[in-house]
Scaffold this active site. Structure first.
Site, mmCIF file in Angstrom:
data_model
loop_
_atom_site.group_PDB
_atom_site.id
_atom_site.type_symbol
_atom_site.label_atom_id
_atom_site.label_comp_id
_atom_site.label_asym_id
_atom_site.label_seq_id
_atom_site.Cartn_x
_atom_site.Cartn_y
_atom_site.Cartn_z
ATOM 1 N N ARG A 297 -60.359 9.665 -38.705
ATOM 2 C CA ARG A 297 -60.057 9.647 -38.912
ATOM 3 C C ARG A 297 -59.251 10.877 -38.209
ATOM 4 N NH1 ARG A 297 -62.415 10.590 -44.045
ATOM 5 N NH2 ARG A 297 -61.358 10.043 -45.628
ATOM 6 N N LYS A 319 -47.631 8.960 -28.187
ATOM 7 C CA LYS A 319 -47.803 7.945 -28.668
ATOM 8 C C LYS A 319 -48.288 6.245 -28.092
ATOM 9 C CE LYS A 319 -42.764 7.979 -29.081
ATOM 10 N NZ LYS A 319 -41.180 7.037 -29.096
ATOM 11 N N GLU A 361 -38.569 2.381 -15.115
ATOM 12 C CA GLU A 361 -38.804 3.268 -15.993
ATOM 13 C C GLU A 361 -38.317 4.943 -15.463
ATOM 14 O OE1 GLU A 361 -39.127 3.990 -19.475
ATOM 15 O OE2 GLU A 361 -39.863 2.004 -20.596
ATOM 16 N N LYS A 408 -40.121 12.573 -18.246
ATOM 17 C CA LYS A 408 -40.390 13.023 -19.287
ATOM 18 C C LYS A 408 -41.941 13.905 -20.242
ATOM 19 C CE LYS A 408 -42.717 9.856 -22.709
ATOM 20 N NZ LYS A 408 -43.659 7.587 -22.794
ATOM 21 N N GLU A 418 -40.082 13.769 -30.978
ATOM 22 C CA GLU A 418 -39.061 12.892 -31.499
ATOM 23 C C GLU A 418 -38.066 13.292 -32.568
ATOM 24 O OE1 GLU A 418 -37.576 8.374 -30.347
ATOM 25 O OE2 GLU A 418 -38.923 8.862 -29.905
ATOM 26 N N ARG A 422 -35.773 13.565 -27.518
ATOM 27 C CA ARG A 422 -36.893 12.969 -26.975
ATOM 28 C C ARG A 422 -35.883 11.846 -27.031
ATOM 29 N NH1 ARG A 422 -43.459 12.483 -27.763
ATOM 30 N NH2 ARG A 422 -43.805 10.431 -27.128
ATOM 31 N N ASN A 426 -35.697 6.581 -25.301
ATOM 32 C CA ASN A 426 -34.897 5.598 -25.281
ATOM 33 C C ASN A 426 -34.401 4.417 -25.087
ATOM 34 O OD1 ASN A 426 -37.452 5.301 -27.898
ATOM 35 N ND2 ASN A 426 -35.998 6.786 -29.009
ATOM 36 N N HIS A 429 -34.314 0.884 -24.185
ATOM 37 C CA HIS A 429 -34.992 0.730 -25.170
ATOM 38 C C HIS A 429 -35.068 -0.613 -26.469
ATOM 39 C CE1 HIS A 429 -37.404 2.605 -22.406
ATOM 40 N NE2 HIS A 429 -38.800 2.235 -22.878
ATOM 41 N N HIS A 433 -36.592 -3.989 -26.147
ATOM 42 C CA HIS A 433 -37.279 -4.177 -27.018
ATOM 43 C C HIS A 433 -37.051 -5.156 -28.026
ATOM 44 C CE1 HIS A 433 -39.442 0.170 -27.589
ATOM 45 N NE2 HIS A 433 -39.715 -0.263 -26.252
ATOM 46 N N HIS A 445 -41.210 -5.672 -19.422
ATOM 47 C CA HIS A 445 -41.071 -4.902 -20.153
ATOM 48 C C HIS A 445 -39.824 -4.098 -19.134
ATOM 49 C CE1 HIS A 445 -40.594 -1.109 -22.307
ATOM 50 N NE2 HIS A 445 -41.214 -0.618 -21.191
#
Length: 544
Positions: A297, A319, A361, A408, A418, A422, A426, A429, A433, A445
């Site tokens: 957990r 993330k 990026e 960032k 987000e 935030r 993206n 992206h 993506h 990427h």
């Protein structure tokens, strides 16, 4: 490790120090204020009663006490505190020193606003001092700087200060140091960007109490290069470390890879008090972080990114996750690392296409919030397109990574989960993506982000939210470092739209875009019709 702020009188050490202490989650110590509190006298009165020698003895005592504090602090030093070799050696042994450099005019203006406060300085006259001051009186700023020029010039970590907002100076200090602290998503964590990060790793790990067992996760590229170095650091700390190698590449970012990590944690006897390590690029970090989030957990993990892309973007923010056949990053969790250390010496082993992936990026971050990053692009262009050696020193390269990362860091500090701003991260992206998904990761990427950002800029121009010519300017930026900007020939429009329809950024049944308005500004939550998206793809494929 303490952070010492040093510089000539009037350079803003106390002001900048307070800002940095707040950002780094540390206590702030103003050495002059400590001396005044202990003596109940002003610095000027101490000089008058005891002379400079008496003051320096008190200063040395205060510095020793501050440096002995085991809790890392930000310490503002007097303008001559490190003239004493013993003081300097003590500061260098117990932390990092940043020197605030200022020109004569700036210092004279600041000193004149508080006459008499700095006993070694005179406010009379400006410019070069042709005759020495009378005995016992303060010196003109120019003379003091001249006398200390060799000493002041010997500090490698330097930031030029002027009459810009102190927050901007603090930004520059953090970029030079490569130090950040991110909070708002559970426990706060530190980020360090340095050219010898693995050599310093033990200093940053010791406060974490990582236990006696760990697992170091890498891939087929990174583990053979750096696994033994990191393992040696941990074993020197008395930690038993197991190495786990994953296949390299986005195609292997699967739930099966996560299951492999769970099995490795089980075999190594990883308990809740232990910490596991990710040593590699974004895929390794995402998988290790997600496995840590779901093991018992949630256990702590440390990220050691080794690619430019993971250093400036994927390796920070918390993330974590894995891909499904239906879409990228559809499973995951917000689970921030306990520490991030980017050793930029690892970048020397990168193939050119990995440099380009990371620069995609970095350029994206420039478009979102820091156009100054673009000043580095000519050096990277000469390196990547003309075959020249990279004209950046290890220190400059680390500063670039830290500055690119800062965009960032600032955004996730404002919106860790987000729910708002935030989403600006993206940019590029949503289409990017989808391109990765449709091409089965045949497009990397960084390449996909470059293509996606240019296409999203076109969309922004089409709906009238971006300035005219923005897409062409952005296209030129990516092209300058050898990144593609056009949609792949033969790309299926229905497949692209289908991939975007299951994008994790979808809300209320609609795909949301972060679209550029100008270089330095992005607008979030923009909805683009399927018709307009389809027209854009068809038009570009005809152009190609």
């Amino acid at each position: 490790m303490h952070l010492f702020i040093y510089g000539p009188p009037g350079s803003g050490k106390s002001t900048i120090g307070r800002i940095l202490a707040a950002r780094l989650g540390r206590s702030f110590v103003d050495l002059d204020a400590v001396i005044e509190a202990s003596t109940r006298q002003s610095i000027r009165d101490i000089f008058a009663l005891e002379g400079e020698r008496g003051f320096r003895l008190r200063e040395q005592k205060a510095l020793r006490e501050a440096a002995a504090d085991v809790t890392p602090c930000v310490i503002s030093l007097g303008g001559g505190a490190l003239l004493d070799p013993d003081n300097r050696a003590l500061a260098e042994a117990s932390g990092e020193i940043v020197f605030l450099q200022a020109d004569v005019a700036t210092l004279e203006g600041r000193v004149a606003k508080r006459p008499g406060v700095r006993p070694l300085l005179s406010t009379a006259g400006t410019g070069e001092c042709k005759t020495p001051p009378a005995a016992g009186s303060g010196k003109p700023v120019a003379q003091l700087l001249s006398e200390r020029a060799e000493h002041y010039g010997s500090f490698p970590n330097r930031v030029m200060v002027s009459d810009i907002p102190p927050e901007s100076t603090a930004d520059a200090v953090q970029a030079v140091l490569g130090w950040y602290r991110v909070s708002g998503m559970g426990n706060a964590y530190d980020i360090h960007v340095v050219a010898d990060g693995f050599a310093r790793l033990q200093n940053w790990l010791e406060p974490l109490a990582i236990g006696q067992k760990t697992v170091i996760v890498g891939d087929a590229h990174t583990l053979p290069l750096y696994g033994s170095r990191v393992k040696a650091v941990l074993e020197a700390m008395g930690v038993q470390a197991s190495l786990v190698m994953l296949p390299a590449g986005e195609a292997h970012k699967t739930i099966d890879a996560v299951r492999q990590l769970w099995n490795a944690f089980l075999q190594a006897g990883i308990e809740r008090k232990n910490v596991v390590f990710a040593l590699g690029g974004g895929v390794v970090g995402d998988l290790t972080g997600f496995a840590a989030a779901t093991w018992l957990r949630g256990i702590r993990w440390v990220n050691l990114p080794t690619t430019l892309l993971s250093m400036v973007d994927a390796g920070i923010g918390g993330k974590t996750g894995a891909d499904l056949p239906e879409g990228k990053n559809l499973i995951g969790a917000f689970h921030p690392p306990a520490l991030v250390v980017s050793d930029t010496s690892t970048l020397t082993s990168l193939p050119l296409h990995e440099w380009r992936n990371g620069l995609a990026e970095a350029i994206k971050h420039a478009i979102i919030g820091d156009p100054a990053l673009l000043t580095y692009m000519p050096a990277f262009s000469a390196f990547l397109k003309q075959g020249e050696s990279l004209a950046l020193t290890p220190r400059a390269c680390a500063a670039f990574v830290a500055q690119a990362m800062a965009v960032k860091v600032r955004i996730i500090q404002q919106d860790p989960f987000e729910k708002g701003i935030r989403a600006a991260l993206n940019l590029g992206h949503t289409i990017g993506h989808a391109i990765e998904q449709v091409t089965h990761f045949g497009v990397s990427h960084g390449e996909a982000v470059a293509i996606g950002t240019v296409q999203e800029a076109r969309l922004a121009e089409e709906i009238g939210s971006a300035e005219a010519g923005l897409a062409a300017r952005i296209e030129a930026l990516f092209s300058s470092v050898g990144l593609p900007t056009a949609l792949p020939i033969g790309l299926s429009v229905p497949a692209l739209k289908e991939a975007m329809s299951v994008d994790k950024k979808k809300a209320d049944g609609l795909v949301r875009f972060a679209l550029p308005v100008a270089v330095g500004e992005v607008r979030i939550n923009q909805v683009i019709s399927d018709h307009m998206l389809g027209v854009l793809v068809h038009v570009q494929q005809r152009e190609a």
